[in-house]
Design a protein around this motif. Structure first.
Motif, PDB file in Angstrom:
ATOM      1  N   LEU A 127      15.075  10.757   1.395  1.00 21.99           N
ATOM      2  CA  LEU A 127      16.520  10.661   1.592  1.00 21.99           C
ATOM      3  C   LEU A 127      17.082   9.397   0.948  1.00 21.99           C
ATOM      4  N   HIS A 128      16.325   8.311   1.005  1.00 22.31           N
ATOM      5  CA  HIS A 128      16.772   7.091   0.333  1.00 22.31           C
ATOM      6  C   HIS A 128      16.858   7.313  -1.180  1.00 22.31           C
ATOM      7  N   LEU A 129      15.891   8.038  -1.735  1.00 21.90           N
ATOM      8  CA  LEU A 129      15.922   8.331  -3.169  1.00 21.90           C
ATOM      9  C   LEU A 129      17.142   9.177  -3.518  1.00 21.90           C
ATOM     10  N   VAL A 130      17.439  10.154  -2.672  1.00 23.29           N
ATOM     11  CA  VAL A 130      18.614  11.000  -2.903  1.00 23.29           C
ATOM     12  C   VAL A 130      19.882  10.156  -2.922  1.00 23.29           C
ATOM     13  N   MET A 131      19.994   9.214  -1.989  1.00 21.10           N
ATOM     14  CA  MET A 131      21.191   8.387  -1.922  1.00 21.10           C
ATOM     15  C   MET A 131      21.283   7.413  -3.098  1.00 21.10           C
ATOM     16  N   LEU A 132      20.166   7.202  -3.785  1.00 21.29           N
ATOM     17  CA  LEU A 132      20.173   6.376  -4.997  1.00 21.29           C
ATOM     18  C   LEU A 132      20.504   7.200  -6.239  1.00 21.29           C
ATOM     19  N   GLY A 133      20.731   8.498  -6.034  1.00 20.08           N
ATOM     20  CA  GLY A 133      21.110   9.351  -7.152  1.00 20.08           C
ATOM     21  C   GLY A 133      19.988  10.182  -7.732  1.00 20.08           C
ATOM     22  N   GLU A 134      18.810  10.143  -7.097  1.00 17.87           N
ATOM     23  CA  GLU A 134      17.684  10.926  -7.591  1.00 17.87           C
ATOM     24  C   GLU A 134      17.751  12.362  -7.061  1.00 17.87           C
ATOM     25  N   LYS A 135      17.120  13.275  -7.795  1.00 19.97           N
ATOM     26  CA  LYS A 135      16.924  14.642  -7.329  1.00 19.97           C
ATOM     27  C   LYS A 135      15.500  14.727  -6.785  1.00 19.97           C
TER      28      LYS A 135
END
Length: 232
Positions: A127-135
């Motif tokens: 979820l942290h990666l998603v919030m950084l713009g990652e898929k």
């Protein structure tokens, strides 16, 4: 640390409540609902202590974690969520996985496809990666789709449809949902160079965007690692 307002949509009340307790402080669950329609009603209804009727708007929700009762409802749910929460990241958090839903998730522009059998630490990290713009998509999910639609193996040094080795590497990175910055760091090139290669490969495979390119790559077996030596 920034705090992200989260909406949880899941048919299971127990799961929604458990997820609320599980998420760290930087993921603040502002609302939960059994389905998209219930979420719409919940976020638009006034609270007993707020005569103004103020509720977190679609734009204030930063992250939506959702599941659907029937996989056939996925596409409609994703479209509704994009409309209701245009600024939010959407993560499909469900039981198990299959190729049709992966394809729909990619086509719908979902930011993540995560399964409920992962550990809490892995979930939070994703979820942290998603919030950084990652898929964020499970690697074995990509393999499943590749096996189902495999039309011929592409060798590490064999360009496909005139693709260079570097373009093939970037396509494989798109399948994993990597951003231009992550791709650039992994291949030791600049983001500007990534953009040049991306524009070229999109033209060669007749795709309009990254999502279409990722689907094309999956359908053509482009998921295996490629050596970087000698790539321009």
């Amino acid at each position: 640390m920034a705090t992200h307002d989260v909406l949880v949509i899941d048919p299971s009340t127990l799961f929604r409540q458990g997820l609320r307790q599980l998420l760290p402080q930087d993921f603040r669950v502002v609302s939960e609902a059994r389905d998209v329609e219930a979420a719409r009603a919940e976020l638009s209804a006034p609270t007993p202590n707020d005569i103004s009727g103020a509720k977190p708007s679609g734009r204030s929700v930063a992250l939506v974690l959702f599941d659907v009762t029937d996989a056939g409802e996925f596409r409609a749910a994703a479209n509704q969520l994009h409309s209701l929460f245009p600024e939010a990241r959407l993560v499909y958090l469900t039981n198990g996985f299959d190729a049709p839903r992966l394809r729909m998730a990619l086509e719908a522009g979902i930011d993540g496809y995560l399964t409920k059998d992962r550990s809490s630490n892995a979930l939070i990290q994703s979820l942290h990666l998603v919030m950084l713009g990652e898929k964020v998509f499970p690697s074995d999910l990509a393999l499943l789709l590749t096996q189902q639609n495999h039309t011929g193996s592409v060798g590490a040094g064999s360009p496909h449809k005139g693709l260079s080795m570097r373009e093939t590497q970037i396509l494989r990175a798109l399948v994993k949902g990597e951003s231009n910055k992550v791709i650039a760091n992994g291949l030791h090139i600049t983001e500007a160079t990534v953009k040049v290669h991306l524009k070229s490969l999109l033209r060669k495979i007749n795709c309009n965007n990254r999502t279409q390119a990722a689907i094309w790559a999956l359908n053509n077996g482009l998921t295996e690692a490629t050596p970087t030596a000698g790539a321009a």
